[in-house]
Design an enzyme around this catalytic site. Structure first.
Site, PDB file in Angstrom:
ATOM      1  N   LYS A   5     -33.835  16.688  70.879  1.00 13.95           N
ATOM      2  CA  LYS A   5     -34.186  16.572  69.452  1.00 13.95           C
ATOM      3  C   LYS A   5     -34.173  15.110  69.001  1.00 13.95           C
ATOM      4  CE  LYS A   5     -30.681  19.037  67.948  1.00 13.95           C
ATOM      5  NZ  LYS A   5     -29.958  19.396  69.194  1.00 13.95           N
TER       6      LYS A   5
ATOM      7  N   ARG B 273     -27.506  24.395  61.194  1.00 13.25           N
ATOM      8  CA  ARG B 273     -26.975  24.810  62.483  1.00 13.25           C
ATOM      9  C   ARG B 273     -26.267  26.156  62.426  1.00 13.25           C
ATOM     10  NH1 ARG B 273     -26.156  19.604  65.095  1.00 13.25           N
ATOM     11  NH2 ARG B 273     -25.176  19.772  67.121  1.00 13.25           N
TER      12      ARG B 273
ATOM     13  N   ARG C 156     -20.385   9.205  74.808  1.00 17.13           N
ATOM     14  CA  ARG C 156     -19.856   9.897  73.642  1.00 17.13           C
ATOM     15  C   ARG C 156     -18.680  10.759  74.066  1.00 17.13           C
ATOM     16  NH1 ARG C 156     -24.718  12.813  70.503  1.00 17.13           N
ATOM     17  NH2 ARG C 156     -23.174  14.471  70.328  1.00 17.13           N
TER      18      ARG C 156
ATOM     19  N   ARG D 263     -20.136  22.983  73.462  1.00 15.16           N
ATOM     20  CA  ARG D 263     -21.203  22.799  72.475  1.00 15.16           C
ATOM     21  C   ARG D 263     -22.355  23.760  72.740  1.00 15.16           C
ATOM     22  NH1 ARG D 263     -21.922  16.937  73.693  1.00 15.16           N
ATOM     23  NH2 ARG D 263     -23.800  16.964  72.403  1.00 15.16           N
TER      24      ARG D 263
HETATM   25  P1  ADP Z   1     -25.904  17.590  69.750  1.00 14.93           P
HETATM   26  O1  ADP Z   1     -27.093  18.235  69.128  1.00 14.93           O
HETATM   27  O2  ADP Z   1     -26.259  16.764  70.951  1.00 14.93           O
HETATM   28  O3  ADP Z   1     -24.753  18.509  69.982  1.00 14.93           O
HETATM   29  P2  ADP Z   1     -25.218  16.131  67.295  1.00 14.93           P
HETATM   30  O4  ADP Z   1     -25.155  14.659  67.299  1.00 14.93           O
HETATM   31  O5  ADP Z   1     -26.308  16.799  66.556  1.00 14.93           O
HETATM   32  O6  ADP Z   1     -25.241  16.514  68.839  1.00 14.93           O
HETATM   33  O7  ADP Z   1     -23.833  16.750  66.764  1.00 14.93           O
HETATM   34  C1  ADP Z   1     -22.606  16.305  67.230  1.00 14.93           C
HETATM   35  C2  ADP Z   1     -21.484  17.020  66.520  1.00 14.93           C
HETATM   36  O8  ADP Z   1     -21.541  16.755  65.110  1.00 14.93           O
HETATM   37  C3  ADP Z   1     -21.524  18.542  66.610  1.00 14.93           C
HETATM   38  O9  ADP Z   1     -20.941  19.013  67.809  1.00 14.93           O
HETATM   39  C4  ADP Z   1     -20.715  18.936  65.368  1.00 14.93           C
HETATM   40  O10 ADP Z   1     -19.332  18.758  65.573  1.00 14.93           O
HETATM   41  C5  ADP Z   1     -21.156  17.900  64.357  1.00 14.93           C
HETATM   42  N1  ADP Z   1     -22.326  18.363  63.569  1.00 14.93           N
HETATM   43  C6  ADP Z   1     -23.538  17.759  63.504  1.00 14.93           C
HETATM   44  N2  ADP Z   1     -24.379  18.445  62.703  1.00 14.93           N
HETATM   45  C7  ADP Z   1     -23.681  19.518  62.260  1.00 14.93           C
HETATM   46  C8  ADP Z   1     -23.988  20.616  61.407  1.00 14.93           C
HETATM   47  N3  ADP Z   1     -25.213  20.761  60.851  1.00 14.93           N
HETATM   48  N4  ADP Z   1     -23.020  21.527  61.184  1.00 14.93           N
HETATM   49  C9  ADP Z   1     -21.803  21.411  61.715  1.00 14.93           C
HETATM   50  N5  ADP Z   1     -21.449  20.420  62.533  1.00 14.93           N
HETATM   51  C10 ADP Z   1     -22.368  19.464  62.810  1.00 14.93           C
END
Ligand code: ADP
Ligand code: ZN
Length: 218
Positions: A14, A90, A163, A174
Site C-alpha cells: 500500500k 482498518r 521497524r 499483524r
Molecule cells: P502495516 O500496514 O504495514 O501494518 P502501518 O504503518 O499501516 O503498517 O501501521 C502500523 C501500526 O500502526 C499498526 O500495526 C497499528 O498499530 C497502527 N495503526 C495504523 N493505522 C491504524 C488504524 N487505522 N487503526 C488502528 N491502528 C492503526
C-alpha cells in the site's frame, strides 16, 4: 478532488503504491501508520498512548485514529489535491466512522483499492526484510530491493533501520489482526460497489499503470 482508500494486508505494498501515486499525480498520501509513528518518535501525548499497541502489532483504539483522520480531512489541501488513505479504515467501526467524517466534511469516497494476496510467505519476507532509512525515510528491502552498500540507504547514505514491528513474530501478529479485523472491510466496500481488486504480487510500476487506467487518472 477524489478520495481513495488503499486496503490490504501489511506488506501488501500500500505504501509503495501510494508513494508512486503521489509522485505521478500529486495526490496526498495519508498513512495513519506514518502519522502515529511520528507521534511516537516525538513522544507526544498521543504517541505515548499508542506506543505499546503498535509495538505489539495490535491496532490502536478506533477513536484515537478517528481523531487523527478527522483532523486531516479538515485540511484544505485534501480538497485541492485529493488523497490516498493508506492504513485507514482498518475496522468496521472505523469504516462507519469514516462515512460520517466524510459526510461532515462534505467529501465522498470514490473507490477502495484492495491489494489482494494470500501469499503469506511473501508478505512475511516483505515485512521482515523491510528497512527504512533513519535519515530520509526511504524504504528498501533486503530480499526484493537490496541496498547497494549493506546497511546504507541508496539515496542518502543514511543508516538503514528495521521497524520495531517488522520482526517475524510481530509481523505474523499483524497479519492475524488484519485477517480478523480488517478483512471484513472487503465485503463492506464490495457491497457498496466501491471495491477495485488488484493483485498485490505485481510490481509497483505495473500496479501504478493498472490503477491509473482503472481510476481514469491522468
Ligand atoms: P502495516 O500496514 O504495514 O501494518 P502501518 O504503518 O499501516 O503498517 O501501521 C502500523 C501500526 O500502526 C499498526 O500495526 C497499528 O498499530 C497502527 N495503526 C495504523 N493505522 C491504524 C488504524 N487505522 N487503526 C488502528 N491502528 C492503526
Ligand atoms: Zn536515506
Amino acid at each position: 478532488m477524489a478520495i481513495y482508500v488503499l486496503l490490504g494486508p501489511p506488506g501488501g505494498g500500500k505504501g509503495t503504491l501510494a508513494k508512486l501515486l503521489r509522485e505521478r499525480f500529486g495526490y496526498l498520501h495519508i498513512s495513519t501508520g506514518d502519522i502515529l509513528r511520528e507521534e511516537v518518535r516525538r513522544e507526544t501525548p498521543l504517541g505515548r498512548q499508542v506506543r505499546d499497541c503498535m509495538g505489539r502489532g495490535a491496532l490502536v483504539p478506533d477513536e484515537l485514529v478517528g481523531a487523527v483522520v478527522a483532523a486531516r480531512l479538515a485540511e484544505d489541501e485534501i480538497r485541492r489535491r485529493g488523497c490516498f488513505l493508506d492504513g485507514f479504515p482498518r475496522t468496521l467501526v472505523q469504516a462507519r466512522l469514516f462515512e460520517r467524517l466524510l459526510a461532515e466534511a462534505g467529501l465522498a469516497l470514490d473507490r477502495v483499492i484492495l491489494m489482494a494476496t494470500d501469499d503469506v510467505d511473501r508478505l512475511i519476507k516483505r515485512l521482515t526484510g523491510r528497512r527504512v532509512c533513519g535519515q530520509c525515510r526511504a524504504v528498501c528491502n533486503l530480499v526484493y530491493s537490496p541496498p547497494r552498500q549493506p546497511g546504507r540507504c541508496d539515496h542518502c547514505g543514511g543508516p538503514l533501520e528495521q521497524r520495531g514491528d517488522d520482526t517475524e513474530p510481530t509481523a505474523r501478529e499483524r497479519l492475524r489482526v488484519y485477517a480478523e479485523q480488517t478483512e471484513p472491510l472487503v465485503r463492506f466496500y464490495e457491497e457498496r460497489g466501491l471495491l477495485l481488486r488488484l493483485d498485490a504480487a505485481r510490481e509497483g510500476l505495473e500496479l501504478l499503470s493498472e490503477v491509473s487506467l482503472a481510476l481514469g487518472l491522468s
